[in-house]
Design a protein around this motif. Structure first.
Motif, PDB file in Angstrom:
ATOM      1  N   CYS A  34       1.150  -1.510   0.084  1.00  0.00           N
ATOM      2  CA  CYS A  34       0.534  -0.038  -0.031  1.00  0.00           C
ATOM      3  C   CYS A  34       0.981   1.557  -0.094  1.00  0.00           C
ATOM      4  N   HIS A  35       0.584   2.366  -1.115  1.00  0.00           N
ATOM      5  CA  HIS A  35       0.593   2.992  -0.650  1.00  0.00           C
ATOM      6  C   HIS A  35       0.155   4.699  -1.047  1.00  0.00           C
ATOM      7  N   VAL A  36       0.427   5.389   0.174  1.00  0.00           N
ATOM      8  CA  VAL A  36      -0.111   6.516   1.008  1.00  0.00           C
ATOM      9  C   VAL A  36      -0.672   7.765  -0.292  1.00  0.00           C
ATOM     10  N   ALA A  37       0.813   8.284  -0.478  1.00  0.00           N
ATOM     11  CA  ALA A  37       1.173   9.627  -1.404  1.00  0.00           C
ATOM     12  C   ALA A  37       0.909   8.918  -2.668  1.00  0.00           C
ATOM     13  N   ASN A  38       0.133   9.669  -3.947  1.00  0.00           N
ATOM     14  CA  ASN A  38       0.409   9.338  -5.007  1.00  0.00           C
ATOM     15  C   ASN A  38       1.758   9.488  -6.101  1.00  0.00           C
ATOM     16  N   GLY A  39       2.112  10.124  -5.111  1.00  0.00           N
ATOM     17  CA  GLY A  39       4.016  10.654  -5.696  1.00  0.00           C
ATOM     18  C   GLY A  39       3.946  11.628  -7.224  1.00  0.00           C
ATOM     19  N   ASP A  40       2.799  13.334  -6.685  1.00  0.00           N
ATOM     20  CA  ASP A  40       2.752  14.121  -7.934  1.00  0.00           C
ATOM     21  C   ASP A  40       3.851  14.897  -7.352  1.00  0.00           C
ATOM     22  N   GLN A  41       4.501  15.130  -7.178  1.00  0.00           N
ATOM     23  CA  GLN A  41       5.137  15.939  -6.883  1.00  0.00           C
ATOM     24  C   GLN A  41       6.837  15.628  -7.197  1.00  0.00           C
ATOM     25  N   GLY A  42       6.921  14.107  -7.706  1.00  0.00           N
ATOM     26  CA  GLY A  42       8.370  13.704  -7.253  1.00  0.00           C
ATOM     27  C   GLY A  42       8.654  13.859  -8.954  1.00  0.00           C
ATOM     28  N   HIS A  43       8.614  14.889  -9.637  1.00  0.00           N
ATOM     29  CA  HIS A  43       9.446  15.394 -10.982  1.00  0.00           C
ATOM     30  C   HIS A  43       9.510  16.766 -11.028  1.00  0.00           C
ATOM     31  N   VAL A  44      10.437  17.432 -12.031  1.00  0.00           N
ATOM     32  CA  VAL A  44      10.539  18.882 -12.473  1.00  0.00           C
ATOM     33  C   VAL A  44       9.743  19.004 -13.628  1.00  0.00           C
ATOM     34  N   VAL A  45       9.326  17.881 -14.747  1.00  0.00           N
ATOM     35  CA  VAL A  45       9.055  18.287 -15.627  1.00  0.00           C
ATOM     36  C   VAL A  45       7.854  17.722 -15.880  1.00  0.00           C
ATOM     37  N   ILE A  46       7.705  16.729 -15.778  1.00  0.00           N
ATOM     38  CA  ILE A  46       5.982  15.452 -15.547  1.00  0.00           C
ATOM     39  C   ILE A  46       5.084  16.557 -14.423  1.00  0.00           C
ATOM     40  N   ALA A  47       3.760  16.995 -15.078  1.00  0.00           N
ATOM     41  CA  ALA A  47       2.920  17.585 -14.116  1.00  0.00           C
ATOM     42  C   ALA A  47       2.229  17.165 -13.514  1.00  0.00           C
ATOM     43  N   PRO A  48       2.113  17.406 -11.906  1.00  0.00           N
ATOM     44  CA  PRO A  48       1.129  16.407 -10.821  1.00  0.00           C
ATOM     45  C   PRO A  48      -0.197  15.133 -11.581  1.00  0.00           C
ATOM     46  N   GLY A  49      -0.752  15.773 -12.184  1.00  0.00           N
ATOM     47  CA  GLY A  49      -2.155  15.101 -12.314  1.00  0.00           C
ATOM     48  C   GLY A  49      -1.104  13.767 -13.946  1.00  0.00           C
ATOM     49  N   PRO A  50      -0.247  13.878 -14.487  1.00  0.00           N
ATOM     50  CA  PRO A  50       0.164  12.801 -15.167  1.00  0.00           C
ATOM     51  C   PRO A  50       0.978  11.430 -14.368  1.00  0.00           C
ATOM     52  N   LEU A  51       1.927  12.698 -13.385  1.00  0.00           N
ATOM     53  CA  LEU A  51       3.275  12.280 -12.671  1.00  0.00           C
ATOM     54  C   LEU A  51       2.316  11.431 -11.673  1.00  0.00           C
ATOM     55  N   ALA A  52       0.538  11.695 -11.272  1.00  0.00           N
ATOM     56  CA  ALA A  52       0.154  10.435  -9.700  1.00  0.00           C
ATOM     57  C   ALA A  52       0.393   8.966 -11.063  1.00  0.00           C
ATOM     58  N   LYS A  53      -0.735   9.795 -12.588  1.00  0.00           N
ATOM     59  CA  LYS A  53      -0.837   8.185 -13.289  1.00  0.00           C
ATOM     60  C   LYS A  53       0.052   7.702 -12.897  1.00  0.00           C
ATOM     61  N   LEU A  54       1.927   8.076 -14.216  1.00  0.00           N
ATOM     62  CA  LEU A  54       2.286   6.989 -14.220  1.00  0.00           C
ATOM     63  C   LEU A  54       2.776   6.612 -12.750  1.00  0.00           C
ATOM     64  N   ARG A  55       3.305   6.775 -11.510  1.00  0.00           N
ATOM     65  CA  ARG A  55       3.747   6.773 -10.545  1.00  0.00           C
ATOM     66  C   ARG A  55       2.753   5.350 -10.188  1.00  0.00           C
ATOM     67  N   ALA A  56       1.165   5.518 -10.137  1.00  0.00           N
ATOM     68  CA  ALA A  56       1.060   4.783  -9.997  1.00  0.00           C
ATOM     69  C   ALA A  56       1.342   3.103 -10.795  1.00  0.00           C
ATOM     70  N   ALA A  57       1.115   3.000 -12.443  1.00  0.00           N
ATOM     71  CA  ALA A  57       1.534   2.489 -13.129  1.00  0.00           C
ATOM     72  C   ALA A  57       2.587   2.145 -12.689  1.00  0.00           C
ATOM     73  N   GLU A  58       3.831   1.695 -12.448  1.00  0.00           N
ATOM     74  CA  GLU A  58       5.275   1.931 -11.963  1.00  0.00           C
ATOM     75  C   GLU A  58       4.874   0.909 -10.961  1.00  0.00           C
ATOM     76  N   ALA A  59       4.512   1.293 -10.244  1.00  0.00           N
ATOM     77  CA  ALA A  59       3.788   0.395  -7.791  1.00  0.00           C
ATOM     78  C   ALA A  59       3.029  -0.644  -8.471  1.00  0.00           C
ATOM     79  N   GLU A  60       1.844  -0.940  -9.581  1.00  0.00           N
ATOM     80  CA  GLU A  60       1.154  -1.963  -9.599  1.00  0.00           C
ATOM     81  C   GLU A  60       2.830  -2.880 -10.849  1.00  0.00           C
ATOM     82  N   LYS A  61       3.072  -2.129 -11.167  1.00  0.00           N
ATOM     83  CA  LYS A  61       4.214  -2.991 -11.636  1.00  0.00           C
ATOM     84  C   LYS A  61       5.354  -3.962 -10.956  1.00  0.00           C
ATOM     85  N   ALA A  62       5.493  -2.886 -10.618  1.00  0.00           N
ATOM     86  CA  ALA A  62       6.832  -3.203  -8.952  1.00  0.00           C
ATOM     87  C   ALA A  62       5.709  -4.682  -8.081  1.00  0.00           C
ATOM     88  N   GLY A  63       4.835  -4.159  -8.414  1.00  0.00           N
ATOM     89  CA  GLY A  63       4.363  -4.837  -7.139  1.00  0.00           C
ATOM     90  C   GLY A  63       4.480  -6.401  -7.644  1.00  0.00           C
TER      91      GLY A  63
END
Ligand SMILES: [Zn+2]
Length: 235
Positions: A34-63
């Protein structure tokens, strides 16, 4: 055996305890992440909305790679994690009621940044609440006294483990799972000049030296009434 890891950002469990989670899986345990934060501030270029989606997909894949039964995303914005956030407590309590864990792994309550510290408190608050029948709206109540271990801090700073798990056979798995968080591994390299995969390998090696194996992960029990057990709960 059933195991629940509650991390803050989508890659934190991979960083601190994915060797252990993989070892649980190999020993036949049901592992939930389980991850609590969506990670949406973790990039200098990718905007929060798309980044949250990307990071959720990365977490699914790694899990999935680690072998987790399910990856839960509480989807709170970065820097807005708060131990008194009742919606987040409710959501994590439901995760606990679904996972029904014998043991929980989460951040220590003195980790290096606010969201990690708040996640630690959210995890313990939500776990306690998971056992209260009148608070159980979506899922039936589940015992609130689940033994909990705090996982290592980033780079092991100010964290003295009392328990070690030998992950010598899982280290490559751990590093591959971490590398699946591509947006973070690249971001750390570009933004902080940190080779994250090398850093995590080195930290695991360092913990290994401390307990006489090649690679290890370190833990400390959440030492409060009545979260102890007579069972040996780490693999
Ligand atoms: Zn984090």
């Amino acid at each position: 055996m059933r195991v629940l890891g509650i991390g803050c950002h989508p890659d934190d469990l991979e960083i601190a305890c994915s060797g252990t989670l993989r070892k649980y899986v190999e020993q036949g345990a049901d592992v939930y992440m389980c991850h609590v934060a969506n990670g949406d501030q973790g990039h200098v270029v990718i905007a929060p909305g798309p980044l949250a989606k990307l990071r959720a997909a990365e977490a699914e894949k790694a899990g999935a790679f680690i072998g987790a039964k399910q990856v839960f995303n509480i989807d709170v914005h970065d820097m807005q994690i708060n131990r008194h956030d009742q919606a987040a407590i409710n959501a994590i309590a439901d995760v606990v009621r679904i996972a029904r864990p014998d043991v929980i792994i989460t951040h220590s309550d003195d980790d290096y940044m606010q969201d990690h510290v708040e996640t630690s408190h959210l995890a313990t608050n939500a776990t306690f609440m998971s056992g209260l029948p009148h608070c159980a709206v979506n899922q039936p109540a589940f015992t609130s006294f689940i033994p909990t271990f705090f996982m290592d801090s980033l780079a092991g700073v100010n964290f003295n483990p009392t328990h070690y798990v030998d992950i010598s056979d899982q280290i490559e798995y751990k590093l591959q799972a971490l590398a699946m968080h591509e947006s973070q591994v690249k971001w750390m390299l570009e933004h902080d000049d940190i080779d994250f995969v090398d850093m995590i390998r080195t930290c695991s090696r360092y913990r290994g030296y401390q307990c006489g194996v090649a690679y290890a992960e370190g833990f400390r029990p959440y030492n409060v009434y009545p979260r102890h057990s007579t069972k040996h709960l780490l693999p």
